[in-house]
Design a protein around this motif. Sequence first.
Motif, PDB file in Angstrom:
ATOM      1  N   THR A  61       0.828  -1.204   0.000  1.00 26.38           N
ATOM      2  CA  THR A  61       0.000   0.000   0.000  1.00 26.38           C
ATOM      3  C   THR A  61       0.865   1.258   0.000  1.00 26.38           C
ATOM      4  OG1 THR A  61      -0.145  -0.165   2.399  1.00 26.38           O
ATOM      5  CG2 THR A  61      -1.982  -1.055   1.142  1.00 26.38           C
ATOM      6  N   VAL A  62       2.167   1.082   0.182  1.00 23.86           N
ATOM      7  CA  VAL A  62       3.100   2.204   0.057  1.00 23.86           C
ATOM      8  C   VAL A  62       4.139   1.842  -1.008  1.00 23.86           C
ATOM      9  CG1 VAL A  62       2.802   2.953   2.443  1.00 23.86           C
ATOM     10  CG2 VAL A  62       4.608   1.336   1.893  1.00 23.86           C
ATOM     11  N   MET A  63       4.874   2.829  -1.457  1.00 22.63           N
ATOM     12  CA  MET A  63       5.818   2.543  -2.540  1.00 22.63           C
ATOM     13  C   MET A  63       7.270   2.665  -2.071  1.00 22.63           C
ATOM     14  SD  MET A  63       5.003   5.897  -4.813  1.00 22.63           S
ATOM     15  CE  MET A  63       6.013   5.284  -6.133  1.00 22.63           C
ATOM     16  N   PRO A  64       8.155   1.894  -2.695  1.00 21.88           N
ATOM     17  CA  PRO A  64       9.576   2.071  -2.371  1.00 21.88           C
ATOM     18  C   PRO A  64      10.024   3.461  -2.813  1.00 21.88           C
ATOM     19  CG  PRO A  64       9.299   0.559  -4.210  1.00 21.88           C
ATOM     20  CD  PRO A  64       7.928   0.856  -3.699  1.00 21.88           C
ATOM     21  N   LEU A  65      10.908   4.076  -2.018  1.00 23.02           N
ATOM     22  CA  LEU A  65      11.186   5.496  -2.235  1.00 23.02           C
ATOM     23  C   LEU A  65      12.526   5.800  -2.908  1.00 23.02           C
ATOM     24  CD1 LEU A  65       9.826   6.927   1.126  1.00 23.02           C
ATOM     25  CD2 LEU A  65       8.675   6.711  -1.064  1.00 23.02           C
ATOM     26  N   ASP A  66      13.384   4.808  -3.081  1.00 22.69           N
ATOM     27  CA  ASP A  66      14.731   5.080  -3.592  1.00 22.69           C
ATOM     28  C   ASP A  66      14.700   5.812  -4.935  1.00 22.69           C
ATOM     29  OD1 ASP A  66      16.464   3.115  -1.623  1.00 22.69           O
ATOM     30  OD2 ASP A  66      14.501   2.308  -2.150  1.00 22.69           O
ATOM     31  N   GLU A  67      13.900   5.276  -5.859  1.00 21.57           N
ATOM     32  CA  GLU A  67      13.854   5.875  -7.195  1.00 21.57           C
ATOM     33  C   GLU A  67      13.266   7.284  -7.144  1.00 21.57           C
ATOM     34  OE1 GLU A  67      11.490   3.633  -9.926  1.00 21.57           O
ATOM     35  OE2 GLU A  67      11.927   4.962 -11.619  1.00 21.57           O
ATOM     36  N   LEU A  68      12.167   7.425  -6.376  1.00 17.53           N
ATOM     37  CA  LEU A  68      11.507   8.738  -6.287  1.00 17.53           C
ATOM     38  C   LEU A  68      12.424   9.785  -5.658  1.00 17.53           C
ATOM     39  CD1 LEU A  68       7.774   8.341  -5.215  1.00 17.53           C
ATOM     40  CD2 LEU A  68       8.687   9.773  -7.022  1.00 17.53           C
TER      41      LEU A  68
END
Lengths: 452, 320
Positions: free
Chosen positions: A126-133
């Motif tokens: 329900t949440v997204m991985p943040l490294d790329e963002l």
Amino acid sequence: MSRIINRRNFLTVTGLGLGSVALAACGGPSTGGNVPAAMNTDWAKVTPAAKITFMSSHPGKSADIEAALIADFEAANPGIKVELITGGANYEEVAQKFQTSQAGNNVPDVVVASDVWWFRYALAETVMPLDELLAVVGDKSAGFNATLFGDYKYTDKHWAVPYARSTPLFYYNKDHFAAAGLPDRAPATWEEFALWAPKIQAANAGNKGYQHAYQYPALAGYAGWTLQNVLWGQGGGWSKEWEITANSEASIKAMTWVQESITKDKWAGVSSKDAVSDMSAGAVSATVSSTGDLVGTLEAAKTAKMNIGVGFLPGGSVSASPVCPTGGAGLVIAAKTSPERQLAAAKFVSFITNAANTARFSAATGYMPVRDDADMTAVLATTPQIQLALDQLKVTRSQDYARVFLPGADLEMANAAAKIMNEKADVATSLGELQEKLESIYTKTVQPKLKD
Amino acid sequence: MAVLEAVAADTANPVAADVRLPVPGRKTFSPRARQEALVFLTLALPNLLLIALFTYRPLLSNIYYSTLDWTLGSVDATVVGWGNYVEFFHSGDAGSVLGTTAVFTVATVGGAMVLGLLVAVALNQQIPGRTLARSAVFAPYVLSGVGVGMVWLFIFDPVYGVLSWVLRGVGLASPQWINDPALALVMVILVFVWKNLGYCAIVYLAGLQSLPHDVMEAATLDGAGPLRRFYFVVLPLLSPTTFFLLITSTLSSLQAFDIIKIMTPTGNGTGTLIFEAYLQAFGAYNRAGYSAAISVVLFVLLLIMTGLQLRFVERKVHYA
């Protein structure tokens, strides 16, 4: 009155029944295993949304500083407005709202997620991985404190960024310690405090409403977290990675020591609601509480003309360091929103956790700065006690998996602690029951969903 | 039958020939009945639709969810059929949860009704300040359960609570109302009874004021004293009120949540069925399917309780 079941009635009832079941099945989770896979987004083609929402419980009474940070963000990013939503009074209430919002389409973009919640979100995606963002918005995530940022790593990705991060601190009443002829410092070990406690209790017993030398924090308020220190000090713990060790010999020894401090030696009690308030009321001489309580507690003590000292968490007979768990909350970005909103959310998350703003947040609350390059000079000038939290951060230890990654484990630990500390139950039996429950939670709800 | 024969005999008459014979098993409706049905549907349909949408659809959805292994917030789930029910009744939790629910329900319903009746009898007397007293007794019932819980939590706090201060004044230590599971249950029962006492008192008061005076006078003339009149005349005549309160209070107690949640956040010692349903889905475990199964158990329990009360208790009711 009797009724004849004819073809018409039968068909009507059958149709209504099937229709009801079909209707009931609408809108729920998918049971066919056909969940759509996450799309790859070309972030270069995405424009940040004009408005996003930020759901917070305002940890450490941070509503004002959060509003100020939002105002500064909007000034720096004129095309993006951020709506601050109060999601509840604590992390659990925010989590309830965030999870139930998944049933609809109005999901908050940025959400405060405590150490026990982000992993559940990551498992449920329900949440997204943040490294790329973070890289897209130009955030050098290497600036985050490695321990605090590393707490959010799963499947080689970071699912949150540190925000209101804390450790427990040892709080004590300096006047009570002085009355007992003790040095003005926190004890180095719990064994040392056990020697001090009778003196403290005897010296202050005449004070109106005085109860104990030490007050264990309320069990409803994260007992699994605050007892982690005592367990580690005695060589025990809730788990070693995914192996549950709640009823290991060392853990039983540690919790027996806790029980005896209350029932046999009688120098400790258990808070019903808020141990820091109990200490501020003069009823107890020392307790353990979050760094997030630091600024508020010092201000309250100043008003009450009380001298409050803080120190590192005591070590134990087996391990003196590291015995201090990390804790607190990070920020997650919802997966169920548009790329435009996710991009705006990433800009916001990066902004309020940057070096300057984490220092401001730390000054307002007492939470630790989450970036190593945060300039804390001005903060330390007004609240020098924060230096202690910064020093202790260097000897912290990530919490046991059982406490932070197993849903409901904190409650089970609190209930086991209640049996041991309040009901004088047999320690080995209570921890044995806890062991079974934690293993059951792991086997049923976590293990099947773990990814390599 | 005579009508049918008359119609059959008059087939030459075009008017009579136009009359359709009723088909056995099929009802016909007059234009007036159809018009009334239309008016009924126009007036009732919007409400029926709302009830269907916001009451029955969630109910059916909940029954469906109870057959799933579903983590709250997750987009996918696995069908487990009766699995959640089997797990609940085979776990150690079922016994303690149902036991706590029974103790809480019996104590709060019994406490509020008995004390409510006594208060109603007192308020039915000609005493000074009676109107003010009635308002004061009823006031807690309309207060928010959350507010009530928070205020009483302060009263019960063993360190800086009012009760602790009073006990210290007479040289006693405060019991651990919040930390001790047995005392925590007593604490929430006391607060729940206090809050709902006014409701029972006012309903009983209305019942007392509508008792027929002639029966009371007859009993007095027959030499019955106040206690005998109360036991043999007043109580039986109040039985419709008692029956009504028994049903509504039982339903209310079985659904009690706010006070329990505020005063004992972990439910240690106070874990009733509805609180367990909350804990499983939202409070700690995120097991939405399992929680839905517990909710269905509660629903069935409420249905059975109401059915039993209607079936057996109503027999004892005397309607004046």
